[in-house]
Design a protein around this motif. Sequence first.
Motif, PDB file in Angstrom:
ATOM      1  N   ASP A 197       0.845  -1.202   0.000  1.00  0.00           N
ATOM      2  CA  ASP A 197       0.000   0.000   0.000  1.00  0.00           C
ATOM      3  C   ASP A 197       0.881   1.254   0.000  1.00  0.00           C
ATOM      4  OD1 ASP A 197      -2.340  -1.437  -0.022  1.00  0.00           O
ATOM      5  OD2 ASP A 197      -2.647  -1.359   2.141  1.00  0.00           O
ATOM      6  N   ARG A 236       1.046   4.250  -2.846  1.00  0.00           N
ATOM      7  CA  ARG A 236       0.987   5.689  -2.558  1.00  0.00           C
ATOM      8  C   ARG A 236       2.217   6.408  -3.125  1.00  0.00           C
ATOM      9  NH1 ARG A 236      -0.463   3.398   2.817  1.00  0.00           N
ATOM     10  NH2 ARG A 236      -2.750   3.294   2.829  1.00  0.00           N
ATOM     11  N   HIS A 259       1.689   6.770  -6.751  1.00  0.00           N
ATOM     12  CA  HIS A 259       0.693   7.812  -7.042  1.00  0.00           C
ATOM     13  C   HIS A 259       1.341   9.191  -7.060  1.00  0.00           C
ATOM     14  CE1 HIS A 259      -2.898  10.417  -6.366  1.00  0.00           C
ATOM     15  NE2 HIS A 259      -3.430   9.567  -7.232  1.00  0.00           N
ATOM     16  N   GLU A 298      -8.092   8.105  -2.312  1.00  0.00           N
ATOM     17  CA  GLU A 298      -7.248   6.914  -2.363  1.00  0.00           C
ATOM     18  C   GLU A 298      -8.043   5.646  -2.664  1.00  0.00           C
ATOM     19  OE1 GLU A 298      -5.114   4.586   1.144  1.00  0.00           O
ATOM     20  OE2 GLU A 298      -3.891   6.322   0.545  1.00  0.00           O
ATOM     21  N   TRP A 308      -8.183   4.580  -6.361  1.00  0.00           N
ATOM     22  CA  TRP A 308      -7.018   4.148  -7.154  1.00  0.00           C
ATOM     23  C   TRP A 308      -6.062   3.182  -6.441  1.00  0.00           C
ATOM     24  CZ3 TRP A 308      -2.803   5.502  -4.385  1.00  0.00           C
ATOM     25  CH2 TRP A 308      -2.847   6.653  -3.601  1.00  0.00           C
ATOM     26  N   LEU A 309      -6.215   2.968  -5.147  1.00  0.00           N
ATOM     27  CA  LEU A 309      -5.214   2.208  -4.392  1.00  0.00           C
ATOM     28  C   LEU A 309      -5.002   0.800  -4.948  1.00  0.00           C
ATOM     29  CD1 LEU A 309      -3.291   2.275  -1.958  1.00  0.00           C
ATOM     30  CD2 LEU A 309      -5.122   1.244  -0.601  1.00  0.00           C
ATOM     31  N   ARG A 362      -1.648  -0.335  -6.759  1.00  0.00           N
ATOM     32  CA  ARG A 362      -0.905  -1.392  -6.063  1.00  0.00           C
ATOM     33  C   ARG A 362      -0.614  -2.543  -7.019  1.00  0.00           C
ATOM     34  NH1 ARG A 362      -4.125  -3.052  -1.189  1.00  0.00           N
ATOM     35  NH2 ARG A 362      -5.346  -4.230  -2.702  1.00  0.00           N
TER      36      ARG A 362
END
Length: 575
Positions: free
Chosen positions: A176, A180, A183, A227, A230-231, A235
Amino acid sequence: MTLYTRFAAHLDAALDSLVSEGALPAGLERRAVTVEPPRDPTHGDLATNAAMVLAKPAGTNPRALAERIAAELDALEEVASVAVAGPGFINLRLTDDTWRAELSAILDAGDDYGRITSAAPTTVNVEYVSANPTGPMHMGHCRGAVVGDALANLLEFAGHKVIREYYVNDAGGQVDVLARSVHMRYREALGEDVGAIPEGLYPGDYLVPVGQELAREFGDAFADKPEADWLVLFRTRAVAAMMAMIRADLALLGIHHGVFASEAALQAAGKPEAAEADLRARDLVYDGVLEAPKGETPEDWEPVELPLFRSTRFGDDQDRPIRKSNGQWTYFGADLAYHYQKAENADALIDIWGADHAGTVKRIVAAVQALTGGRTRFDVKLVQMVRLLRNGEPVKMSKRSGNFVTLADVVREVGKDVVRFTMLTRKADAQMDFDFAKVVEASKDNPVFYVNYAHARIASLHRRAEEAGIDCPGADLSHLDTQELALVKLAAQFPRIVETAATAREPHRIAFYLYDLSAMFHALWNVGNDAPERRFLIVDNAALTCARLFLADAIGQIIRNGLAIMGVEAVREMN
């Protein structure tokens, strides 16, 4: 059949003969009986402990039994003499012709000399590397990668079927964090000034191309989205990109896994639940409360009922939780399920772990023992970190800051074979220094050079013989004397080294043996510097030259076989 297995068969036949004569009772367990080189080579060529092992269960005197066994072995055509030593050890000295025949056997077998074949090979799962998919391979991963891959080669050479497995830790919090981090690079690729990468995210530039690719594919669709939108996507894409990078890095070392097992897929398939249900059915998992931490109890600690694995039944110092209080799997619970999955397809499991995981060995060994009912052999090989040096000075690096020495950089600088060989010049659990200057040094103190130099010297002999007009359609090995046959005796130990190294799960033994064999070859070669008649190539004595070339070729064959196990290519010329 190698010389040692042949004499083990001779010994079995001798023991069978004594049984038929009534000198030994039938049915004695012989598994502890060995045939091996004596510790002191002046005692002979082979030694056996048969009388020492069998005398007590046979109800007889070990020395008296040794005399009876010695008489049986002394009748063999290959045996020059037999002696009983001490309380009942038996030492054999073999005829010179026996060693000459073994020299021929080495070249007859070629690439298969030392290879073990089995009618019913066991399947061994070797799991190695398994680095978190959060960045490129660095030198902290290198040693375990080489040890695991060489061990897989060794086990295959020793007659096992091998599954080479990489466990992808793609279900934990670190992926995770990776998403991030990507991103941010994605927003950066869209033109946003993201500034310094915040503490806690991965700062490495290796994530820049991942962000750029996502920007090309999705535009600004996820730039300002929460988040949750798109997480999962980021990922998945980030892990895939990191694994592609890791595969490419490992390929530079000649490492290719057959199986990449996903932790996320493992959990999605319900493997942890299946493992828990299996263990509960056998009363090996129960709901209980952990003891309070030793020492001063934290203010926020409170007793919570958790599912606990009864690891104390298997030698652990306390039972271990497999789930957290929020219901998520603990690291141990997920690891337990992963080994449950591996054991479904293998007779034995081997994990290559960093030494920093030593504290968890006991509990996972207990888990595998419980899950398989003790049927599956399980070994954890701990690998110490490598300290990088340049001309004796430590190379500073920090993965947290994104500044670290990548495996790819090291391989490109010194070469794959140098890296692989060097990583096997110490026991895996011993500390190691990797000095960029030392590993390419042309000296006896550098095993990489020393073994390769032996092979290059051997390769040069044929070129020089051809230039001298010496042709060797055959070789009369009777020209080889005691000094040269001593090298054959060490060469003939290679199959034993393969077997014992595979049993102990220790590929470094191959590197140690090759160094000793090369040292003995160099010593024999160097005798010719002061005594021309001892040189391998004597222009006016073709018969002796051909015999010595035959000897050198056999030594070269064993060096190549050993290096192949290590994943190293034998060189024919030294630059």
